[in-house]
Design an enzyme around this catalytic site. Structure first.
Site, PDB file in Angstrom:
ATOM      1  N   CYS A 128      79.327  61.399  60.760  1.00  0.00           N
ATOM      2  CA  CYS A 128      78.868  62.559  60.004  1.00  0.00           C
ATOM      3  C   CYS A 128      79.407  63.807  60.681  1.00  0.00           C
ATOM      4  CB  CYS A 128      77.341  62.592  59.950  1.00  0.00           C
ATOM      5  SG  CYS A 128      76.667  64.072  59.176  1.00  0.00           S
ATOM      6  N   ASN A 149      84.483  57.151  57.933  1.00  0.00           N
ATOM      7  CA  ASN A 149      83.644  56.592  56.875  1.00  0.00           C
ATOM      8  C   ASN A 149      84.400  56.726  55.554  1.00  0.00           C
ATOM      9  OD1 ASN A 149      83.412  59.346  56.651  1.00  0.00           O
ATOM     10  ND2 ASN A 149      81.200  59.414  56.601  1.00  0.00           N
ATOM     11  N   CYS A 187      79.566  68.429  53.576  1.00  0.00           N
ATOM     12  CA  CYS A 187      79.880  67.164  54.236  1.00  0.00           C
ATOM     13  C   CYS A 187      81.127  67.398  55.081  1.00  0.00           C
ATOM     14  CB  CYS A 187      80.110  66.058  53.212  1.00  0.00           C
ATOM     15  SG  CYS A 187      80.615  64.480  53.941  1.00  0.00           S
ATOM     16  N   GLY A 188      80.984  67.280  56.395  1.00  0.00           N
ATOM     17  CA  GLY A 188      82.116  67.550  57.278  1.00  0.00           C
ATOM     18  C   GLY A 188      83.236  66.547  57.120  1.00  0.00           C
ATOM     19  N   THR A 189      82.895  65.249  57.091  1.00  0.00           N
ATOM     20  CA  THR A 189      83.944  64.251  56.889  1.00  0.00           C
ATOM     21  C   THR A 189      84.547  64.384  55.497  1.00  0.00           C
ATOM     22  OG1 THR A 189      82.257  62.631  56.240  1.00  0.00           O
ATOM     23  CG2 THR A 189      82.980  62.594  58.536  1.00  0.00           C
TER      24      THR A 189
END
Length: 270
Positions: A71, A147, A207-209
């Site tokens: 995350c 992810n 959302c960083g990713t």
């Protein structure tokens, strides 16, 4: 049980110091405490554990209790959590995640962490996949940034459209497995706008990713340069490519510190 609620661009998580032990049934605990009506309210739960191959280990759970491998906003908050809580005085950290180690650079101002840069590693991008859904047909670019993500290039996109289409694409069989879904609008070569549907949490403010996955997909099409501002509903992140690795920089904030004698709710026991 003591906890700290933190947020990065409105993507909020509850943090537990588990360096000397942890409460039982963490997936169930994450689901209960993340509930915004009957719990504390958050996009998930993050446990800070002793480092095995790094300074600390991040164990992350989504709001539905499912395990998350990585995350981006959460790991920035983790950097602030361990420094501001006095668990470390180091400004360069290695955090072990289920997606592998991630390096952090902490920017400290007046004794507190204000901003964190994360070495997100290399993005893996596959060919576009055609997904037919009840809401229409979409071309989705699968991207792995620790992810799984699916990036959809589109014109201006709304929160309502995200909530309607996101869960359909999350479960699209042709994508192979459940994915976070990003709806990406390229404003120009230095500015991207993204809306996010996160598996296990739904529509989130950031959302960083996902920001990194969107940047990587745009780079592959040569639609942006090696640096870009990624604008999300909760704020903006700076994403940069250096020697085929992605680096994400953004803020982290402490919302409040609390303590709860939480009880299992009947809804979570069914």
């Amino acid at each position: 049980m003591k906890f700290v609620k933190m947020e990065g661009l409105g993507n909020d998580y509850l943090f537990l110091n588990c360096l000397e032990g942890e409460p039982p049934e963490l997936p169930r605990l994450a689901k209960t405490l993340s509930d915004r009506h009957f719990g504390v309210g958050a996009d998930g739960l993050i446990c800070v554990k002793p480092g095995q191959a790094g300074d600390f280990t991040m164990e992350m759970y989504n709001a539905d209790g499912s395990r998350g491998a990585m995350c981006g906003n959460g790991i920035r908050c983790l950097g602030k959590f361990v420094y501001d809580s006095g668990l470390t005085r180091k400004c360069c950290l290695t955090i072990q995640t289920d997606a592998g180690p991630r390096g952090l650079e902490l920017s400290v101002r007046n004794g507190r962490v204000a901003e964190v840069t994360v070495d997100m590693g290399q993005a893996q991008i596959d060919e576009e996949v055609y997904c037919q859904t009840a809401a229409g047909a979409f071309w989705v670019t699968p991207v792995e940034v620790g992810n799984p993500h699916g990036v959809v290039f589109c014109p201006e996109w709304t929160e309502e459209e995200t909530a309607r289409v996101g869960p359909l694409l999350e479960h699209c069989p042709r994508l192979g497995r459940r994915r976070n879904i990003e709806f990406l609008t390229v404003e120009d070569r230095e500015h991207l706008t993204v809306r996010v549907w996160e598996r296990g949490s739904g529509v989130t403010l950031a959302c960083g990713t996902g920001a990194c996955a969107s940047f990587a997909a745009a780079r592959r099409r040569d639609l942006c340069g090696p640096k870009a501002q990624v604008h999300l509903p909760g704020g903006s992140l700076r994403v940069e490519e250096r020697e085929n690795r992605l680096f994400m920089t953004g803020p982290a904030h402490t919302v409040f510190r609390g303590e709860t004698d939480f009880l299992w709710h009947s809804e979570t026991e069914n």
